[in-house]
Scaffold this active site. Structure first.
Site, PDB file in Angstrom:
ATOM      1  N   LYS A  80       0.846  -1.194   0.000  1.00 20.06           N
ATOM      2  CA  LYS A  80       0.000   0.000   0.000  1.00 20.06           C
ATOM      3  C   LYS A  80       0.882   1.245   0.000  1.00 20.06           C
ATOM      4  O   LYS A  80       1.949   1.246   0.625  1.00 20.06           O
ATOM      5  CB  LYS A  80      -0.887  -0.023   1.257  1.00 20.06           C
ATOM      6  CG  LYS A  80      -1.930   1.088   1.309  1.00 20.06           C
ATOM      7  CD  LYS A  80      -2.755   0.995   2.594  1.00 20.06           C
ATOM      8  CE  LYS A  80      -3.883   2.017   2.632  1.00 20.06           C
ATOM      9  NZ  LYS A  80      -4.654   1.957   3.888  1.00 20.06           N
ATOM     10  N   SER A 155      -9.738   1.861   3.178  1.00 21.82           N
ATOM     11  CA  SER A 155      -8.885   2.587   2.279  1.00 21.82           C
ATOM     12  C   SER A 155      -7.894   1.717   1.505  1.00 21.82           C
ATOM     13  O   SER A 155      -7.402   2.155   0.468  1.00 21.82           O
ATOM     14  CB  SER A 155      -8.095   3.641   3.057  1.00 21.82           C
ATOM     15  OG  SER A 155      -7.204   3.040   3.953  1.00 21.82           O
ATOM     16  N   SER A 179      -9.762  -0.368   7.395  1.00 21.58           N
ATOM     17  CA  SER A 179      -9.202  -0.217   6.049  1.00 21.58           C
ATOM     18  C   SER A 179      -8.513  -1.452   5.470  1.00 21.58           C
ATOM     19  O   SER A 179      -8.184  -1.468   4.284  1.00 21.58           O
ATOM     20  CB  SER A 179      -8.219   0.952   6.014  1.00 21.58           C
ATOM     21  OG  SER A 179      -8.907   2.169   6.035  1.00 21.58           O
TER      22      SER A 179
END
Lengths: 496, 92
Positions: A80, A155, A179
């Site tokens: 990420k 997210s 997330s």
């Protein structure tokens, strides 16, 4: 040999048995990542150097002793874009950091590298991880591989989409209020948020420091365990990490749930507030657990209904403080000024920040600044932190009656792109089932179970006591054996 | 929440908001704070705020320089520089 059904554990085995070369593995995922990214937009940056790095490893297969030290040897991972990666652009999906190249690795990244892993690229997300749909990214929205008109969640939406679409065998995400778990649920993969303090936050772009944790996102429970045991453990660079021993979760996986006390959280099981397919999946899981000899214990935690409020007040307050560092002086976005004459320092900062941050980030900074400002602090930040303690204590009390807690991950499967962008309250309320786990510092796992009537994945969540990730892995392992969702990646998702 | 408070908060947060942003944020904050208001009903008398979920184990280490980051690596992220200095508007 390598296909959409291949798991991280398969990759490790195939490399170890010399069935495939490291470069062939990297090539396979690189080809898929490059080909599929125009439609899914899971990657913000692909690591140009990864194939060279892989080729250099082809002729240096470790011996048995080295394997134990480097259990992820030759495995290309997606990361990420919240994690600093030395020499590789790290943007947090924000214009503010669009050009930022970190001079160091996050601790978890350096641990993955030490374990022999390669970095395939950096994955899309909501800007600064603020969002539940990966629609607030400066680099464009990410799409759900199961249905391109739907969001992948957020997210860590890029991480979930990349794993589901086999653009990488596994990925790292971060979880501040759900997330990792919610996008895992939306994309049909496994995602675990470890206990607060289990994993170092050093080198992770800070959002809300008392809530943020990093964790793996994978196709199977075993894959998740293998990665988590590499990245966990005390780090001198993060004072909030725990010296608690890191067990070998992957070696201790046990699908036997007989005698396990599974708390069923009544507040989240109200069938009228759950999507019908999500409710059905939970019923199937309850029936399975009962049949396998677990006892289901109804538990009630009335304060979880305030979870979203407490979460957004605290997370935004911490974010407003953490994001104060972005001033456009030493790094980050700087606005164009024709000349500096007459530009006050304050205007200089404000302009840099206003151009660098997107709309959602600005509104959270505003909310947080408001909550922390004189006159409002007691009513918002302090009050929320007091409720947080009561909520945490209630969870710990509940764990006297049960070993793990079962709940939905979200009240619905993935929603359509754009559907909730203009309804901020709905977007926030979406996080009701996950935020309390972060507030209380517990661990939580999302495990895929079935598909909805529209063909969208549905997972369920198990919540565990602090530092009891093993129970979560075991529950997930039991469901995986029974529901075998991971098989769908070979049979139903190669159409991409 | 009114526009004047929002303007003041924007100043504290060092954000320069356009008229439309100001309106949008005022509406959004009003909406979410109305909802969040519900926590005021929870009795928290005498409850110590929980600011971090774990007991932090304070640890000490020797203060040793372990520099493996070069000045160039750090400076490459500077939006504007002069040699090894960050260039900013005159502040005095």
């Amino acid at each position: 040999m390598l296909d959409t059904g291949t798991t991280l554990s398969d990759v490790i085995r195939l490399i170890k048995e010399r069935v495939v070369k490291v470069s062939e593995v990297t090539q396979f995922y690189l080809e898929r990542a490059t080909r599929l990214n125009p439609s899914i937009n899971a990657f913000i940056t692909v690591n140009d150097a990864v194939l060279d790095q892989a080729q250099k490893m082809d002729d240096q297969l470790p011996n048995q002793e080295q394997w134990e030290k480097q259990p992820l040897w030759g495995v290309p991972l997606g990361i990420k874009d919240m994690f600093c990666t030395k020499g590789l652009r790290t943007t947090a999906a924000s214009r503010m950091l669009a050009q930022f190249v970190p001079p160091y690795d996050a601790t978890v990244v350096s641990r993955l590298k030490q374990a022999g892993a390669l970095i395939l690229g950096k994955l899309n997300q909501d800007e600064f991880a603020m969002g539940s749909s990966t629609e607030t990214s400066y680099f464009g929205q990410c799409r759900n591989p199961w249905h391109l008109e739907y969001v992948p969640g957020g997210s860590s939406g890029g991480s979930a989409a990349a794993v589901a679409a086999s653009m990488c065998p596994a990925a790292l995400g971060t979880d501040t209020g759900g997330s990792i778990r919610q996008p895992a649920h939306f994309c049909g993969i496994v995602g675990i948020k470890p206990t607060y303090g289990r994993v170092s936050r050093f080198g992770i772009v800070a959002f809300a420091s008392s809530l943020d944790q990093a964790g793996p996102m994978t196709k199977t429970v075993e894959d998740a365990a293998r990665i988590l045991e590499v990245i966990s453990g005390l780090d001198i660079k993060d004072q909030t990490t725990s010296s608690e021993k890191v067990p070998s979760w992957s070696n201790n996986l046990n699908p036997n749930v007989r005698g396990l006390r599974v708390g069923v959280l009544q507040e989240f099981m109200d069938k009228s507030s759950l999507n019908i397919d999500v409710a059905r999946a939970l019923e199937e899981v309850e029936a399975f657990l009962r049949k396998e000899g677990a006892s289901l214990v109804p538990i009630s935690l009335p304060l979880v209904k305030h979870g979203v409020s407490v979460y957004y007040l605290i997370a935004s307050s911490e974010a407003s403080s953490n994001l104060a560092r972005y001033d456009g002086v030493r790094y980050g976005h700087r606005a164009q000024f024709d000349h500096f004459s007459g530009v006050t320092l304050e205007r200089f900062y404000s302009r840099n920040r206003s151009e660098g941050f997107g709309a959602e980030v600005k509104s959270r900074i505003m909310l947080g600044t408001y909550c922390l400002s004189a006159g409002y602090y007691d009513a918002y930040y302090k009050k929320a932190s007091q409720v947080r303690r009561l909520l945490r204590d209630d969870f710990l009390k509940a764990f006297q009656q049960c070993d793990v807690i079962l709940s939905p991950v979200s009240t619905t499967p993935a929603f359509r792109l754009g559907e909730r962008l203009h309804d901020p309250l709905q977007m926030y309320l979406n996080d009701i089932c996950t935020v309390s786990v972060n507030l209380a510092g517990l661990c939580g796992i999302s495990v895929p179970v079935t598909l909805s009537s529209q063909g969208l994945p549905i997972g369920v969540q198990f919540i565990g006591k602090p530092f009891d990730e093993q129970s979560l892995f075991n529950c997930g392992f039991a469901l995986e054996k029974a529901f075998a969702f991971y098989r769908r990646f070979k049979n139903e998702l190669p159409r991409l | 929440m009114d526009r004047e408070i929002v303007k003041k908060v924007a100043h504290l947060a060092r954000l320069e908001l356009s008229e439309s942003e100001l309106n949008a944020i005022t509406n959004k904050l009003t909406l979410v704070l109305q909802h969040f208001e519900a926590i005021s009903q929870v009795n928290t008398e005498g409850v110590i705020p929980l600011v971090t979920p774990v007991d932090i184990e304070y640890r000490f280490r020797e203060d040793v320089v372990e520099g493996d980051i070069s000045v160039d690596e750090v400076m490459q992220n500077a939006p504007s520089r002069q040699g090894n200095l960050f260039k900013v508007p005159p502040v005095i």
